[in-house]
Each structure stands twice: as structure tokens, then as C-alpha cells.
Design a protein around this motif. Structure first.
Motif, PDB file in Angstrom:
ATOM      1  N   TYR A   1     -22.264 -41.242 -61.981  1.00 34.85           N
ATOM      2  CA  TYR A   1     -21.517 -40.617 -60.886  1.00 34.85           C
ATOM      3  C   TYR A   1     -20.035 -40.610 -61.243  1.00 34.85           C
ATOM      4  O   TYR A   1     -19.421 -41.657 -61.457  1.00 34.85           O
ATOM      5  N   ILE A   2     -19.490 -39.400 -61.321  1.00 30.43           N
ATOM      6  CA  ILE A   2     -18.075 -39.216 -61.646  1.00 30.43           C
ATOM      7  C   ILE A   2     -17.260 -39.217 -60.356  1.00 30.43           C
ATOM      8  O   ILE A   2     -17.586 -38.517 -59.390  1.00 30.43           O
ATOM      9  N   ASN A   3     -16.197 -40.010 -60.358  1.00 32.37           N
ATOM     10  CA  ASN A   3     -15.301 -40.122 -59.207  1.00 32.37           C
ATOM     11  C   ASN A   3     -14.441 -38.864 -59.115  1.00 32.37           C
ATOM     12  O   ASN A   3     -13.735 -38.507 -60.057  1.00 32.37           O
ATOM     13  N   ASN A   4     -14.501 -38.190 -57.979  1.00 37.59           N
ATOM     14  CA  ASN A   4     -13.729 -36.964 -57.781  1.00 37.59           C
ATOM     15  C   ASN A   4     -12.292 -37.224 -57.350  1.00 37.59           C
ATOM     16  O   ASN A   4     -11.508 -36.283 -57.204  1.00 37.59           O
ATOM     17  N   GLY A   5     -11.943 -38.491 -57.120  1.00 32.28           N
ATOM     18  CA  GLY A   5     -10.575 -38.838 -56.756  1.00 32.28           C
ATOM     19  C   GLY A   5     -10.282 -38.775 -55.279  1.00 32.28           C
ATOM     20  O   GLY A   5      -9.138 -38.997 -54.859  1.00 32.28           O
ATOM     21  N   ASP A   6     -11.314 -38.488 -54.470  1.00 36.29           N
ATOM     22  CA  ASP A   6     -11.109 -38.387 -53.028  1.00 36.29           C
ATOM     23  C   ASP A   6     -12.178 -39.182 -52.271  1.00 36.29           C
ATOM     24  O   ASP A   6     -12.526 -38.850 -51.140  1.00 36.29           O
ATOM     25  N   LEU A   7     -12.692 -40.225 -52.916  1.00 38.42           N
ATOM     26  CA  LEU A   7     -13.763 -41.061 -52.378  1.00 38.42           C
ATOM     27  C   LEU A   7     -15.076 -40.291 -52.232  1.00 38.42           C
ATOM     28  O   LEU A   7     -15.920 -40.651 -51.424  1.00 38.42           O
ATOM     29  N   THR A   8     -15.214 -39.231 -53.017  1.00 38.84           N
ATOM     30  CA  THR A   8     -16.519 -38.607 -53.191  1.00 38.84           C
ATOM     31  C   THR A   8     -16.870 -38.634 -54.670  1.00 38.84           C
ATOM     32  O   THR A   8     -15.984 -38.755 -55.536  1.00 38.84           O
ATOM     33  N   PHE A   9     -18.167 -38.506 -54.962  1.00 41.92           N
ATOM     34  CA  PHE A   9     -18.654 -38.628 -56.322  1.00 41.92           C
ATOM     35  C   PHE A   9     -19.663 -37.513 -56.591  1.00 41.92           C
ATOM     36  O   PHE A   9     -20.370 -37.071 -55.687  1.00 41.92           O
ATOM     37  N   THR A  10     -19.734 -37.094 -57.853  1.00 41.17           N
ATOM     38  CA  THR A  10     -20.707 -36.098 -58.276  1.00 41.17           C
ATOM     39  C   THR A  10     -21.628 -36.724 -59.314  1.00 41.17           C
ATOM     40  O   THR A  10     -21.147 -37.307 -60.292  1.00 41.17           O
ATOM     41  N   GLY A  11     -22.940 -36.601 -59.079  1.00 45.57           N
ATOM     42  CA  GLY A  11     -23.915 -37.235 -59.944  1.00 45.57           C
ATOM     43  C   GLY A  11     -24.377 -36.329 -61.072  1.00 45.57           C
ATOM     44  O   GLY A  11     -24.512 -35.116 -60.905  1.00 45.57           O
ATOM     45  N   PHE A  12     -24.640 -36.947 -62.237  1.00 46.12           N
ATOM     46  CA  PHE A  12     -25.122 -36.232 -63.405  1.00 46.12           C
ATOM     47  C   PHE A  12     -26.202 -37.065 -64.085  1.00 46.12           C
ATOM     48  O   PHE A  12     -26.168 -38.300 -64.056  1.00 46.12           O
ATOM     49  N   ASN A  13     -27.125 -36.377 -64.716  1.00 46.58           N
ATOM     50  CA  ASN A  13     -28.139 -37.053 -65.516  1.00 46.58           C
ATOM     51  C   ASN A  13     -27.605 -37.310 -66.916  1.00 46.58           C
ATOM     52  O   ASN A  13     -27.069 -36.410 -67.567  1.00 46.58           O
ATOM     53  N   ILE A  14     -27.723 -38.543 -67.363  1.00 46.23           N
ATOM     54  CA  ILE A  14     -27.426 -38.893 -68.745  1.00 46.23           C
ATOM     55  C   ILE A  14     -28.600 -39.704 -69.276  1.00 46.23           C
ATOM     56  O   ILE A  14     -29.503 -40.081 -68.528  1.00 46.23           O
ATOM     57  N   SER A  15     -28.591 -39.989 -70.553  1.00 41.87           N
ATOM     58  CA  SER A  15     -29.761 -40.584 -71.197  1.00 41.87           C
ATOM     59  C   SER A  15     -29.724 -42.101 -71.255  1.00 41.87           C
ATOM     60  O   SER A  15     -30.539 -42.717 -71.943  1.00 41.87           O
ATOM     61  N   VAL A  16     -28.800 -42.737 -70.532  1.00 48.45           N
ATOM     62  CA  VAL A  16     -28.725 -44.201 -70.506  1.00 48.45           C
ATOM     63  C   VAL A  16     -28.346 -44.613 -69.093  1.00 48.45           C
ATOM     64  O   VAL A  16     -27.604 -43.904 -68.403  1.00 48.45           O
ATOM     65  N   ASN A  17     -28.870 -45.747 -68.632  1.00 48.38           N
ATOM     66  CA  ASN A  17     -28.592 -46.151 -67.249  1.00 48.38           C
ATOM     67  C   ASN A  17     -28.203 -47.624 -67.103  1.00 48.38           C
ATOM     68  O   ASN A  17     -28.082 -48.114 -65.984  1.00 48.38           O
ATOM     69  N   GLU A  18     -27.990 -48.318 -68.210  1.00 44.15           N
ATOM     70  CA  GLU A  18     -27.488 -49.694 -68.154  1.00 44.15           C
ATOM     71  C   GLU A  18     -27.045 -50.102 -69.545  1.00 44.15           C
ATOM     72  O   GLU A  18     -27.302 -49.404 -70.530  1.00 44.15           O
ATOM     73  N   GLY A  19     -26.375 -51.259 -69.656  1.00 40.94           N
ATOM     74  CA  GLY A  19     -25.969 -51.779 -70.951  1.00 40.94           C
ATOM     75  C   GLY A  19     -24.605 -52.427 -70.903  1.00 40.94           C
ATOM     76  O   GLY A  19     -23.947 -52.482 -69.860  1.00 40.94           O
ATOM     77  N   GLY A  20     -24.164 -52.924 -72.052  1.00 36.48           N
ATOM     78  CA  GLY A  20     -22.824 -53.477 -72.186  1.00 36.48           C
ATOM     79  C   GLY A  20     -21.827 -52.354 -72.428  1.00 36.48           C
ATOM     80  O   GLY A  20     -22.060 -51.467 -73.255  1.00 36.48           O
ATOM     81  N   ILE A  21     -20.705 -52.380 -71.716  1.00 35.69           N
ATOM     82  CA  ILE A  21     -19.695 -51.322 -71.808  1.00 35.69           C
ATOM     83  C   ILE A  21     -18.529 -51.828 -72.645  1.00 35.69           C
ATOM     84  O   ILE A  21     -17.968 -52.889 -72.379  1.00 35.69           O
ATOM     85  N   GLY A  22     -18.161 -51.065 -73.663  1.00 33.63           N
ATOM     86  CA  GLY A  22     -17.025 -51.410 -74.504  1.00 33.63           C
ATOM     87  C   GLY A  22     -16.572 -50.202 -75.287  1.00 33.63           C
ATOM     88  O   GLY A  22     -17.211 -49.148 -75.270  1.00 33.63           O
ATOM     89  N   ASP A  23     -15.471 -50.346 -75.981  1.00 30.03           N
ATOM     90  CA  ASP A  23     -14.961 -49.281 -76.845  1.00 30.03           C
ATOM     91  C   ASP A  23     -15.383 -49.615 -78.275  1.00 30.03           C
ATOM     92  O   ASP A  23     -14.671 -50.302 -79.003  1.00 30.03           O
ATOM     93  N   PHE A  24     -16.527 -49.112 -78.693  1.00 30.32           N
ATOM     94  CA  PHE A  24     -17.132 -49.543 -79.946  1.00 30.32           C
ATOM     95  C   PHE A  24     -16.625 -48.787 -81.169  1.00 30.32           C
ATOM     96  O   PHE A  24     -17.039 -49.103 -82.287  1.00 30.32           O
ATOM     97  N   ASN A  25     -15.758 -47.818 -80.976  1.00 26.18           N
ATOM     98  CA  ASN A  25     -15.101 -47.179 -82.113  1.00 26.18           C
ATOM     99  C   ASN A  25     -13.588 -47.126 -81.927  1.00 26.18           C
ATOM    100  O   ASN A  25     -12.893 -46.417 -82.660  1.00 26.18           O
ATOM    101  N   ASN A  26     -13.084 -47.880 -80.965  1.00 30.19           N
ATOM    102  CA  ASN A  26     -11.653 -48.092 -80.756  1.00 30.19           C
ATOM    103  C   ASN A  26     -10.880 -46.780 -80.606  1.00 30.19           C
ATOM    104  O   ASN A  26      -9.768 -46.640 -81.111  1.00 30.19           O
ATOM    105  N   ASP A  27     -11.477 -45.839 -79.859  1.00 25.17           N
ATOM    106  CA  ASP A  27     -10.811 -44.554 -79.658  1.00 25.17           C
ATOM    107  C   ASP A  27     -10.254 -44.398 -78.247  1.00 25.17           C
ATOM    108  O   ASP A  27      -9.785 -43.322 -77.876  1.00 25.17           O
ATOM    109  N   GLY A  28     -10.341 -45.473 -77.442  1.00 29.61           N
ATOM    110  CA  GLY A  28      -9.787 -45.427 -76.096  1.00 29.61           C
ATOM    111  C   GLY A  28     -10.724 -44.902 -75.043  1.00 29.61           C
ATOM    112  O   GLY A  28     -10.333 -44.783 -73.880  1.00 29.61           O
TER     113      GLY A  28
END
Length: 686
Positions: free
Chosen positions: A467-494
Motif C-alpha cells: 500500500y502506497i501512501n498518497n500523502g493525505d492519509l489515504t493509501f492505494t494498494g498494489f499486488n507485488i510478489s513478496v509480502n514479508e521479510g527483512g527490510i534493508g538497503d542491500f545494494n546501498n543505493d538509497g
């Protein structure tokens, strides 16, 4: 009468006996083929219509199951293949199934090597709520194997597979396979270079660490854990509790927890076992008493949760009295946060207990407000966040960038909640206006600014994973191929990536700008866990908190991450450390990682905005405190060297103290008032 999907038989008693026999034989043969076609993965029946019937479940059970509610003895098998990318909703949540209990699993791969892709048990809303509902992306040409199992019932039912157009999400993740795998994942740095690493634990008592390289890619280190008693079956968390410069880990298992302690130099690890029985859920390293050393908190599923006190000598001591919570089970996910903006860490506890009736304390969430004096008060009802809808996880972020933390709850019954912080210690549920689908059932709920636009997004295990934050306390949902895991910057690109299973899902980036903040605590704990980060710019203010233990089970990066969209300047970075020290960096460069050491920006003449001023500064013998508010009264003072070591607790007489015994050096004094206000400043001893 209906015999099975799509076939109807009409019998006329005037037909001759021979015709009746032929029809009966046809019925038997057709029934046999229908049943046999669903009996195994290899003979799975292709789904060709939106609505279909699942016959009595008698086929082979799958080798693994895609929900957490255990195994089953039998399953009926189907396949689905789409010629184009398509959004799929698979559901038994139909009025015709009212009162029934279903479960399904969705796999990719081959029948000899199935990989869970989706699945659901009780996300339905019709009748008893025991029907099933899941959404996923079906990619062009990929065959998906669907097994409806008899975990709860073998009775027949109807199912529906709905196809809707696939909309490309604004954030794209590209999967890359790695040579190790995890179900409970850690993305924290393990070798002290502030680059996010990957930790996995194998069943043969070894731990594999993929250490991110500055030039890109990973080096692999394998560490033997020969007497490992507890793998991270339910949670993992990271933090440097002994302040040796290298992060330690805690593994939360179904009967024990184990500390994996990094040695000096970070070249190896030692197992520290704890004999106490605990059905561990979420674990967190957190400085509960704010003495500059990380303690440990562990949620207990079936009894009172456990606290482990840091003895300041590199040991964690089991001590429930150190942070006593309600003495009942159902404790799933603890998130530590400063929800009331008073400078100390509070704790929100998501609770769930299967079979517990409405109103049972095992399923009512708790909010522990830090009183600032080493004690906590439970204020969930007062704050309006004492939800009882069986919460597995909570995302706590400033979703609307108004300067305080909001709570998003993932529940498995009734409804999810989105508690907006009112700024006065209370919250209001605004879930119905957020645009987030009402589906319940996700046990993971994790956050990050994945498109670097300056607003926090989230992903979970319900349909529309991101769910992407629209900046106005509403969100838009999208399907992606992953739904959990550890979050990090694994290629140091920001840009934030996700690691789960044997894959890294690399964020394909965009043109937005960013800043990452790495912390080195001195007076505070080494990681700066509990620190509040702020960035200021033309857009206003964004805030982040550094936390150990994210979502229900995983560990994400211990670095702070901000996206700033198309803005090109940050006017100010503020770090509010747990010790009370405030570091301020003006105009930090964007699109970089910045390392901030606690107190590094404090000058001896920067006291005009503080709670107090010091004079004379420098001093040779007596240091005096001038309070800005003459109604305040000093309770205590502690003096630390710049390595964070407590060197003096002076006696204060008429707001003055004798420091002549201190060697000549720079020091930090931490002052606490009777009313609980805290502040720290540097001074120079001549």
C-alpha cells in the motif's frame, strides 16, 4: 439434480432399461474421472471458469502448507495458468458456503518441488468467518497449483477465481536468488560497517551471514552454532547489548530463547542459552531503564512476557519484575515508540489468543506509557487503542508527517484499525477512510518509504500486498510478489529492498532523493535504538525511530531512512538520543549515508536552547547549573566521559557540584528534574 460442476443429468422414467444402464455407467465413469483428476498435483484439474465446485476432499495432501494453522490429511488439486499478467482473487467466501470451513494453498514450481506462493484459512467474512480469501498476481505463462485441503472439513463447497487487470505498481521489485534461505529474516549490519547484511539460520546448527560489500554484492561467512537449542522459529532481533561495536542477535523459539553474542572483533559468535520456558513471539532489544545499555523484551504467547535486564557487564539477566506486564498470555508483538513525544520509550503490545472470547484480557491490546522514572502505566483504554480484534502486528509510524506516531493494526478477526494520533495522548480510528481494503488475516505488517516520496508505505500478507501512501492519509494498494521479510538497503543505493526466503527483492528505484542516517551511541546505547530522527525542509518535517524487532517476526535495518521526493535540500537533521542529547546537522547533503556519533555536534556554547546552562564552562573545580525555568528542581546529575562511561554522580548543593577530581577532558552531564525532564550538555574540565 446437480452431480458435479457443469454436468446435469435428467432421468425420464419412460426411458428403456438399457438406456438407463448406459447413463448410469456414464455417470460412474464421469464421476471417477472427475474425482481422479483432482486427486494429486500431477493430475490437477485446470480451472477454466470463474465459479467452480470443489468435490468431497479425498486426494493427496501437499508436502507443505501455506498457512500457519497446521497440516491436513487430504487435498483436492487444481491448476491455473494465465496468458498475461493478471490479478487473481481466489475465494470461498460465498453465501452458498455459509457455515462451512475451508482452507487453500497456492504453489509455484513443479509437483516435485512446490513453493508456497499464497494461501488462506479464515479471512472470509460470511457466516462464521471460517471461509477463505486471498489475492495474488498470476504472471503470464506460470502454472499455479491450488490445493484445497481438509484441515477443518472434507465437505464439498463452491469456489470462485476472479481475474482483474494487472496494474503495474509504482514500486517494482526484481527478485534475485541467493544461496541461502530464511523464514524469519534479519537485515541488520553484523560487521560494524553500517551496511545491511543478511542472516539465515540452518537446521544443521549453523548460521550463514551474507555481508554486504561496499563495492556491491556479498561475501558469505558461515558460523557453527554446535549446541544451538533454539532457532528463530518465531522472531529475530538485533542490537549491540554489550557495546563491543558488533551487533548481537536473539532467536525467539517455541519453547526457549537464545542470545547469539558477537565476540570482540565480530569474527565469531557465542550462544547464551536461557533455561526459562517461553513460547516466544516478538523480541526487541530496548533500553528499558535508559541507562545506556540495551535490555531485552520477549513476548510470551501463553503466559506473562519476559524482561531481561542488562547488568552493564555484558550480560542479560532474566528479571520479569524489571518490566512487569499483565500476567496473561496472548502477547504477540511489542513495538517500542515515543507515542506521546515526551522523549522516552513507551510500548504497544498487540495481543491475540485463539479461542479467547470477546473481552478476554488475552486478546486486548495494551499501551504502556513510560512515566520517566523507571516505571510504566498501562493506558490503552484511556488512549483509545485497547483493541480486542486479535492483533498479530502493529505498524507505528508518522503516516501523515504531522510530528507524532500513528498506529496501524493487522487483525485476524473483526476489522483492522488505523489509529491516528490526536496529539494529546489519545487516538481516533480512521480506517474506513484510508482506502485500505477491509480484509483481515495478515500476521506480518511492515513499513518503509519504498518509493522515496517522503511518506511511509506498508506491506503485509493480505491481498494487495503493498500500500502506497498518497500523502493525505489515504493509501492505494498494489499486488507485488513478496509480502514479508527483512527490510534493508542491500545494494546501498538509497532505496529499500526486501529479503525473504532465498531471494532478495531489489527495489528498481526512481528519480526521488533520499538520506540514510547511521548512529553511533556514546551515552546512549550503541545503536541509538529508541532515538528520534527528524529532517526538516520545504515540505515540513519527517520523523523516524530506530527500532530493534520489526513487524511480527523479522529484523529490518537499524539505519534511519528518509525519502524526500523531488526536493533537493534538507535544511536540518536532528537526532534526539535516548540520553537526552540532541545533535543537529545543518544542510546535510542528500543522496548519502551520514554517520552521526552522539554529542558530536554539541558545542560548549550551544546551551541557549537547553533546559539549563552551565557556568563557568570550561571549569577547574565547581560547575554550576542555571535552570531556564526557576520553578524546576534538580533531582540528580550524572557525568559521563565521551565513551559513554559513567565517571561521577556528584552531590548537588544549591545547583552546584564539585568536579575538581575529574581529569582534564570533555564530559557530558545528564540532568534530571524532579518532574522527570531530562537534558544533557557537554562541558570542559580544565
Amino acid at each position: 439434480m446437480d452431480v458435479f460442476a457443469g454436468i446435469h443429468f435428467y432421468f425420464n422414467p419412460q426411458n428403456n432399461l438399457e438406456l438407463m444402464k448406459k447413463i448410469a455407467l456414464l455417470f460412474i465413469l464421469a464421476s471417477f474421472q472427475f474425482s481422479n483428476a483432482q486427486s494429486s498435483c500431477a493430475t490437477a484439474l485446470p480451472i477454466t471458469s470463474e465459479l467452480f465446485f470443489v468435490d468431497m476432499i479425498t486426494g493427496q495432501a501437499p508436502p507443505t502448507f501455506c498457512t500457519t494453522s497446521g497440516g491436513a490429511n487430504n487435498a483436492n488439486w487444481y491448476t491455473f495458468t494465465s496468458p498475461t499478467n493478471i490479478n487473481v482473487t481466489l475465494t470461498t467466501d460465498l453465501e452458498a458456503n455459509n457455515g462451512k470451513d475451508t482452507r487453500f494453498n497456492v504453489y509455484t514450481g513443479t509437483c516435485s518441488n512446490l513453493t508456497c506462493y499464497a494461501g488462506d484459512d479464515d479471512s472470509g467474512s460470511i457466516g462464521t468467518g471460517y471461509l477463505s480469501y486471498a489475492q495474488f498476481i498470476a504472471y503470464a505463462g506460470v502454472t499455479y497449483y491450488i490445493a484445497f485441503d481438509n484441515k477443518w472439513s472434507s465437505a464439498y463447497f463452491q469456489a470462485q477465481l476472479i481475474q482483474t487487470p494487472f496494474v503495474e505498481p509504482p514500486v517494482n521489485f526484481v527478485a534475485q536468488t541467493i544461496a541461502t534461505t530464511c523464514d524469519i529474516c534479519s537485515a541488520a549490519d553484523l560487521n560494524g560497517d553500517y551496511l545491511d547484511d543478511i542472516v539465515t539460520v540452518q537446521s544443521n546448527n549453523q548460521m550463514t551471514v551474507l555481508k554486504q560489500l561496499p563495492a556491491g554484492g556479498f561475501s558469505t561467512s558461515v558460523y557453527a552454532l554446535p549446541t544451538l537449542a533454539t532457532a528463530p522459529g518465531w522472531s529475530i532481533a538485533a542490537g549491540d547489548f554489550d557495546k563491543n561495536g558488533f551487533n548481537d542477535l536473539v532467536f525467539g523459539g517455541g519453547s526457549r530463547l537464545t542470545i547469539i553474542k558477537a565476540n570482540t572483533g565480530g569474527t565469531g559468535f557465542t550462544e547464551v542459552k536461557y533455561p526459562q520456558s517461553i513460547f516466544t513471539q516478538r523480541t526487541n532489544f530496548i533500553d528499558i531503564n535508559n541507562d545506556g545499555h540495551l535490555d531485552l523484551f520477549a513476548c510470551h504467547d501463553v503466559a506473562q512476557s519476559h524482561a531481561y535486564r542488562n547488568d552493564r557487564n555484558g550480560n542479560l539477566i532474566f528479571d520479569i519484575s524489571f518490566f512487569p506486564t499483565l500476567a496473561v498470555g496472548g502477547n504477540y508483538a511489542s513495538i517500542w515508540t515515543d507515542y506521546d513525544n515526551d522523549g522516552d520509550q513507551d510500548m504497544y503490545l498487540a495481543k491475540c489468543r485463539g479461542g479467547a472470547p470477546v473481552g478476554d484480557p488475552q486478546r486486548i491490546n495494551l499501551l504502556y506509557r513510560n512515566n520517566g522514572n523507571g516505571t510504566f502505566t498501562e493506558v490503552g483504554a484511556i488512549a483509545g487503542v485497547n483493541d480486542g480484534a486479535q492483533s498479530w502486528s502493529t505498524a507505528i509510524e508518522d503516516f501523515d508527517n504531522d510530528g507524532d506516531m500513528d498506529f496501524l493494526l493487522s487483525n485476524i478477526s473483526d476489522t483492522n484499525k488505523f489509529y491516528r494520533n490526536n496529539g494529546d495522548g489519545t487516538f481516533t480510528d480512521i480506517y474506513s477512510s484510508t482506502g485500505i481494503a477491509p480484509q483481515v488475516g495478515s500476521w506480518e505488517l511492515q513499513t518503509g518509504d519504498f518509493n522515496n516520496d517522503g511518506f511511509i508505505d506498508f506491506f503485509w500478507q493480505n491481498g494487495k500486498e503493498l500500500y502506497i501512501n498518497n500523502g493525505d492519509l489515504t493509501f492505494t494498494g498494489f499486488n507485488i510478489s513478496v509480502n514479508e521479510g527483512g527490510i534493508g538497503d542491500f545494494n546501498n543505493d538509497g532505496f529499500l529492498d526486501i529479503q525473504f526466503g532465498n531471494k532478495i527483492y531489489f527495489n528498481s528505484t526512481n528519480a526521488n532523493n533520499w538520506l540514510k542516517v547511521n548512529l553511533k551511541g556514546i551515552q546512549s546505547n550503541a545503536n541509538g535504538i529508541g532515538a528520534r530522527l527528524e529532517i526538516h525542509g520545504a515540505w515540513g518535517k519527517q520523523i523516524r525511530e530506530i527500532r530493534s524487532g520489526n513487524g511480527f517476526s523479522h529484523q529490518s535495518s537499524l539505519n534511519g531512512h528518509f525519502g524526500i521526493g523531488t526536493a533537493t535540500q534538507i535544511t536540518k537533521l536532528v537526532i534526539k538520543w535516548p540520553s537526552g542529547v540532541v545533535d543537529v546537522i545543518s544542510n546535510p547533503a542528500i543522496n548519502q549515508s551520514i554517520l552521526v556519533t552522539e554529542s558530536s555536534t554539541l558545542g560548549v556554547n550551544q546551551n541557549e536552547t537547553a533546559l539549563f546552562s552551565l557556568y563557568p564552562n570550561p571549569t577547574a573545580d565547581v560547575l554550576k547549573i542555571q535552570l531556564k525555568d526557576t520553578n524546576l528542581e534538580i533531582k540528580s546529575a550524572k557525568i559521563f566521559d565521551l565513551n559513554g562511561r559513567l565517571v561521577l554522580e556528584p552531590k548537588i548543593i544549591q545547583n552546584a557540584m564539585d568536579v575538581q577530581a575529574l581529569p582534564s577532558a570533555n564530559y557530558m552531564i545528564k540532568v534530571e528534574t524532579v518532574s522527570g525532564e531530562k537534558h544533557s550538555q557537554q562541558f570542559i574540565k580544565n
